[in-house]
Design a protein around this motif. Structure first.
Motif, mmCIF file in Angstrom:
data_model
loop_
_atom_site.group_PDB
_atom_site.id
_atom_site.type_symbol
_atom_site.label_atom_id
_atom_site.label_comp_id
_atom_site.label_asym_id
_atom_site.label_seq_id
_atom_site.Cartn_x
_atom_site.Cartn_y
_atom_site.Cartn_z
ATOM 1 N N LYS A 176 0.645 -1.102 0.035
ATOM 2 C CA LYS A 176 0.094 0.129 -0.132
ATOM 3 C C LYS A 176 0.904 0.996 -0.207
ATOM 4 C CE LYS A 176 -3.884 -2.081 2.426
ATOM 5 N NZ LYS A 176 -4.729 -2.006 3.632
ATOM 6 N N ARG A 177 1.638 1.170 0.762
ATOM 7 C CA ARG A 177 2.725 2.494 1.047
ATOM 8 C C ARG A 177 3.515 2.759 0.031
ATOM 9 N NH1 ARG A 177 2.448 4.476 6.239
ATOM 10 N NH2 ARG A 177 0.262 4.221 7.033
ATOM 11 N N ASN A 178 4.269 1.416 -0.462
ATOM 12 C CA ASN A 178 5.424 1.434 -1.375
ATOM 13 C C ASN A 178 5.026 0.571 -2.562
ATOM 14 O OD1 ASN A 178 7.370 3.185 0.302
ATOM 15 N ND2 ASN A 178 7.129 1.677 1.579
ATOM 16 N N PRO A 179 4.329 0.727 -3.322
ATOM 17 C CA PRO A 179 4.061 -0.238 -4.745
ATOM 18 C C PRO A 179 4.940 -0.433 -5.524
ATOM 19 C CG PRO A 179 3.134 2.105 -5.161
ATOM 20 C CD PRO A 179 3.572 2.044 -3.774
ATOM 21 N N TYR A 180 6.025 0.310 -5.567
ATOM 22 C CA TYR A 180 6.952 0.129 -6.732
ATOM 23 C C TYR A 180 7.960 -0.753 -5.961
ATOM 24 C CZ TYR A 180 5.356 4.004 -9.262
ATOM 25 O OH TYR A 180 4.611 4.849 -9.885
ATOM 26 N N LYS A 181 8.281 -0.747 -4.635
ATOM 27 C CA LYS A 181 9.196 -1.680 -3.803
ATOM 28 C C LYS A 181 8.579 -2.931 -3.868
ATOM 29 C CE LYS A 181 11.657 1.763 -0.996
ATOM 30 N NZ LYS A 181 11.808 2.145 0.509
ATOM 31 N N TYR A 182 7.250 -3.004 -3.751
ATOM 32 C CA TYR A 182 6.673 -4.303 -3.753
ATOM 33 C C TYR A 182 6.953 -4.909 -4.993
ATOM 34 C CZ TYR A 182 3.021 -7.799 -2.868
ATOM 35 O OH TYR A 182 2.338 -8.669 -2.787
ATOM 36 N N PHE A 183 6.549 -4.305 -6.030
ATOM 37 C CA PHE A 183 6.772 -4.910 -7.384
ATOM 38 C C PHE A 183 8.291 -5.436 -7.808
ATOM 39 C CE2 PHE A 183 8.299 -4.215 -11.725
ATOM 40 C CZ PHE A 183 7.414 -4.926 -12.613
ATOM 41 N N PHE A 184 8.886 -4.665 -7.275
ATOM 42 C CA PHE A 184 10.499 -5.167 -7.403
ATOM 43 C C PHE A 184 10.792 -6.414 -6.522
ATOM 44 C CE2 PHE A 184 11.200 -0.830 -9.264
ATOM 45 C CZ PHE A 184 11.499 -1.291 -10.832
ATOM 46 N N PHE A 185 10.244 -6.383 -5.366
ATOM 47 C CA PHE A 185 10.417 -7.531 -4.603
ATOM 48 C C PHE A 185 9.826 -8.714 -5.072
ATOM 49 C CE2 PHE A 185 8.443 -10.247 -1.235
ATOM 50 C CZ PHE A 185 9.455 -10.548 -0.467
ATOM 51 N N LYS A 186 8.831 -8.782 -5.700
ATOM 52 C CA LYS A 186 7.957 -9.774 -6.505
ATOM 53 C C LYS A 186 8.807 -10.054 -7.791
ATOM 54 C CE LYS A 186 3.767 -8.333 -7.242
ATOM 55 N NZ LYS A 186 2.464 -8.397 -7.707
ATOM 56 N N LEU A 187 9.330 -9.129 -8.534
ATOM 57 C CA LEU A 187 10.140 -9.641 -9.630
ATOM 58 C C LEU A 187 11.405 -10.178 -9.312
ATOM 59 C CD1 LEU A 187 9.866 -9.004 -12.453
ATOM 60 C CD2 LEU A 187 11.415 -6.882 -12.224
ATOM 61 N N ILE A 188 11.994 -9.919 -8.155
ATOM 62 C CA ILE A 188 13.410 -10.464 -7.717
ATOM 63 C C ILE A 188 12.814 -11.986 -7.230
ATOM 64 C CG2 ILE A 188 15.019 -10.759 -5.742
ATOM 65 C CD1 ILE A 188 14.962 -7.485 -5.830
ATOM 66 N N ILE A 189 11.766 -12.196 -6.678
ATOM 67 C CA ILE A 189 11.426 -13.456 -6.105
ATOM 68 C C ILE A 189 11.137 -14.348 -7.489
ATOM 69 C CG2 ILE A 189 9.347 -14.882 -5.094
ATOM 70 C CD1 ILE A 189 11.232 -13.628 -2.893
ATOM 71 N N LEU A 190 10.506 -13.849 -8.440
ATOM 72 C CA LEU A 190 10.298 -14.291 -9.738
ATOM 73 C C LEU A 190 11.373 -14.845 -10.454
ATOM 74 C CD1 LEU A 190 8.431 -15.478 -11.990
ATOM 75 C CD2 LEU A 190 8.565 -13.159 -12.925
ATOM 76 N N PHE A 191 12.630 -13.935 -10.431
ATOM 77 C CA PHE A 191 13.699 -14.210 -10.960
ATOM 78 C C PHE A 191 14.693 -15.418 -10.240
ATOM 79 C CE2 PHE A 191 14.170 -9.877 -13.082
ATOM 80 C CZ PHE A 191 13.480 -10.582 -14.517
ATOM 81 N N ALA A 192 14.444 -15.386 -8.971
ATOM 82 C CA ALA A 192 15.294 -16.379 -8.331
ATOM 83 C C ALA A 192 14.525 -17.621 -8.509
ATOM 84 C CB ALA A 192 14.970 -16.013 -6.787
ATOM 85 N N PHE A 193 13.310 -17.731 -8.729
ATOM 86 C CA PHE A 193 12.262 -19.156 -8.657
ATOM 87 C C PHE A 193 12.631 -19.773 -10.213
ATOM 88 C CE2 PHE A 193 8.892 -20.985 -10.622
ATOM 89 C CZ PHE A 193 8.529 -22.023 -9.809
ATOM 90 N N VAL A 194 12.938 -18.795 -11.034
ATOM 91 C CA VAL A 194 13.426 -19.372 -12.551
ATOM 92 C C VAL A 194 14.680 -19.459 -12.427
ATOM 93 C CG1 VAL A 194 13.687 -18.315 -14.870
ATOM 94 C CG2 VAL A 194 11.481 -17.715 -13.523
ATOM 95 N N PHE A 195 15.668 -18.935 -11.976
ATOM 96 C CA PHE A 195 17.134 -19.109 -11.711
ATOM 97 C C PHE A 195 17.196 -20.640 -11.316
ATOM 98 C CE2 PHE A 195 20.997 -19.536 -9.745
ATOM 99 C CZ PHE A 195 21.883 -19.322 -10.802
ATOM 100 N N VAL A 196 16.591 -20.862 -10.153
ATOM 101 C CA VAL A 196 16.875 -22.065 -9.505
ATOM 102 C C VAL A 196 16.136 -23.259 -10.024
ATOM 103 C CG1 VAL A 196 16.079 -23.310 -7.236
ATOM 104 C CG2 VAL A 196 17.044 -20.813 -7.055
ATOM 105 N N SER A 197 15.049 -22.895 -10.544
ATOM 106 C CA SER A 197 14.353 -24.032 -11.254
ATOM 107 C C SER A 197 15.072 -24.467 -12.616
ATOM 108 C CB SER A 197 12.832 -23.650 -11.762
ATOM 109 O OG SER A 197 11.908 -23.382 -10.610
ATOM 110 N N ASP A 198 15.601 -23.490 -13.326
ATOM 111 C CA ASP A 198 16.528 -23.886 -14.630
ATOM 112 C C ASP A 198 17.757 -24.462 -14.440
ATOM 113 O OD1 ASP A 198 17.103 -23.053 -17.585
ATOM 114 O OD2 ASP A 198 18.883 -22.393 -16.370
ATOM 115 N N PHE A 199 18.355 -23.985 -13.104
ATOM 116 C CA PHE A 199 19.447 -24.644 -12.566
ATOM 117 C C PHE A 199 19.215 -26.199 -12.351
ATOM 118 C CE2 PHE A 199 22.685 -26.234 -9.257
ATOM 119 C CZ PHE A 199 23.919 -25.852 -9.755
ATOM 120 N N LEU A 200 18.294 -26.357 -11.491
ATOM 121 C CA LEU A 200 18.068 -27.808 -10.902
ATOM 122 C C LEU A 200 17.662 -28.885 -12.111
ATOM 123 C CD1 LEU A 200 16.246 -27.117 -7.622
ATOM 124 C CD2 LEU A 200 18.588 -27.743 -7.950
ATOM 125 N N ILE A 201 16.444 -28.299 -12.775
ATOM 126 C CA ILE A 201 15.920 -29.276 -13.939
ATOM 127 C C ILE A 201 17.166 -29.295 -15.224
ATOM 128 C CG2 ILE A 201 14.186 -29.434 -15.699
ATOM 129 C CD1 ILE A 201 12.356 -27.430 -13.843
#
Length: 315
Positions: free
Chosen positions: A10-35
């Protein structure tokens, strides 16, 4: 934590967006590495099939005589004939559906390990034809990009973005899931279709011969011509005796193929023997030697292999 995220949203929508983006990139990276690493493990664990044979050619064979080429190499040259006639160990490194780029990349990997005494390159008609499909077929080499720097310049010919795509661990195997599964199946460990890389065809072609009015000239891919010359030069530099052979078709051509004409001229420049059997009357007058118009069967392969051994012995 949940309350913090709600508040942050609510207070920091841009920070929240980048936080979700980092989580997504981390998930993609780990999944790509493991698979990707899982696929790599099972790819190189295969016990049969084209990938297994290519891996053996690149990493393991130390045969005195190697056969290179496409399906007409893998089905036309019997290692046992060359072993008996030339008293040399022999391995057939041909692969169905491959082209000059693939042959040269495998050659580079082999020469990095050792120098065979003799190499036979089966040269196909139309080999120099400009065709994007030939670049697409380089994909069979993608799994070797990481551990074989000597092959990278060829693999990168597939597209201008190939080196970036290969940052992904999954990418080299993304079209091979069923092949990898088949190569690791229990039954595959008990059944081998090849004999030192040679894959015999047992069927017999019973149809009549066809006539083909092929054009004398077509658009030539200059990159392929350069690769062909590099194949020759690298063999010469490594003190490998190279023979280039064009194996028979059950087709009558009204014109001689332009790629074969050009390849023979280049071979002559380097004093390399070129055996053109494309229209050999011994074969095109006998359909019983063929499995289909483009491939010899096991009986035809035995006769052809003996003919090539005769030519080697007389040169």
């Amino acid at each position: 934590m949940l309350k913090f995220l709600v508040y942050d949203k609510k207070r920091n929508p841009y920070k929240y967006f980048f936080f979700k983006l980092i989580i997504l990139f981390a998930f993609v990276f780990v999944s790509d590495f493991l698979i990707g690493n899982l696929l790599r493990y099972y790819y190189f664990k295969q016990q049969r099939g084209a990938d297994y044979l290519t891996t053996y050619s690149i990493d393991s064979t130390k045969a005195d005589l190697l056969i290179f080429g496409s399906s007409r190499a893998s089905h036309h040259y019997q290692p046992s004939v060359f072993e008996n006639r030339l008293n040399l160990t022999c391995y057939n490194a041909g692969r169905d559906g491959s082209f000059l780029f693939n042959h040269y990349a495998i050659l580079e990997a082999v020469l990095k390990r050792y120098s065979p005494k003799i190499i036979i390159l089966d040269f196909s008609d139309g080999e120099f034809l400009k065709n994007e499909d030939n670049y697409d077929r380089i994909s069979s080499l993608l799994p070797y990009y990481k551990n074989h720097p000597e092959m990278r310049s060829i693999i990168e010919l597939k597209s201008p973005y190939e080196k970036f795509k290969l940052l992904s661990k999954i990418y080299p195997y993304n079209s091979s899931l069923l092949i990898i599964a088949g190569g690791n199946a229990i039954f595959s460990k008990k059944k081998r279709e090849d004999i030192n890389g040679y894959i015999p065809l047992t069927r017999v072609w019973n149809d009549s011969i066809r006539n083909e009015n092929a054009p004398i000239k077509y658009e030539i891919d200059s990159t392929k011509v350069k690769i062909y010359e590099s194949f020759i030069r690298d063999c010469l530099n490594s003190k490998v005796k190279l023979y280039i052979s064009c194996s028979p078709h059950f087709i009558k051509y009204t014109h001689r193929d332009y790629s074969i004409i050009l390849a023979q001229e280049i071979a002559k420049k380097y004093n390399i023997k070129f055996f053109d059997h494309l229209q050999d009357s011994i074969f095109i007058n006998n359909s019983e030697l063929f499995a289909d118009p483009l491939h010899l069967n096991d009986k035809g392969a035995q006769l052809f292999s003996n003919n090539i051994a005769d030519s080697i012995l007389s040169n």
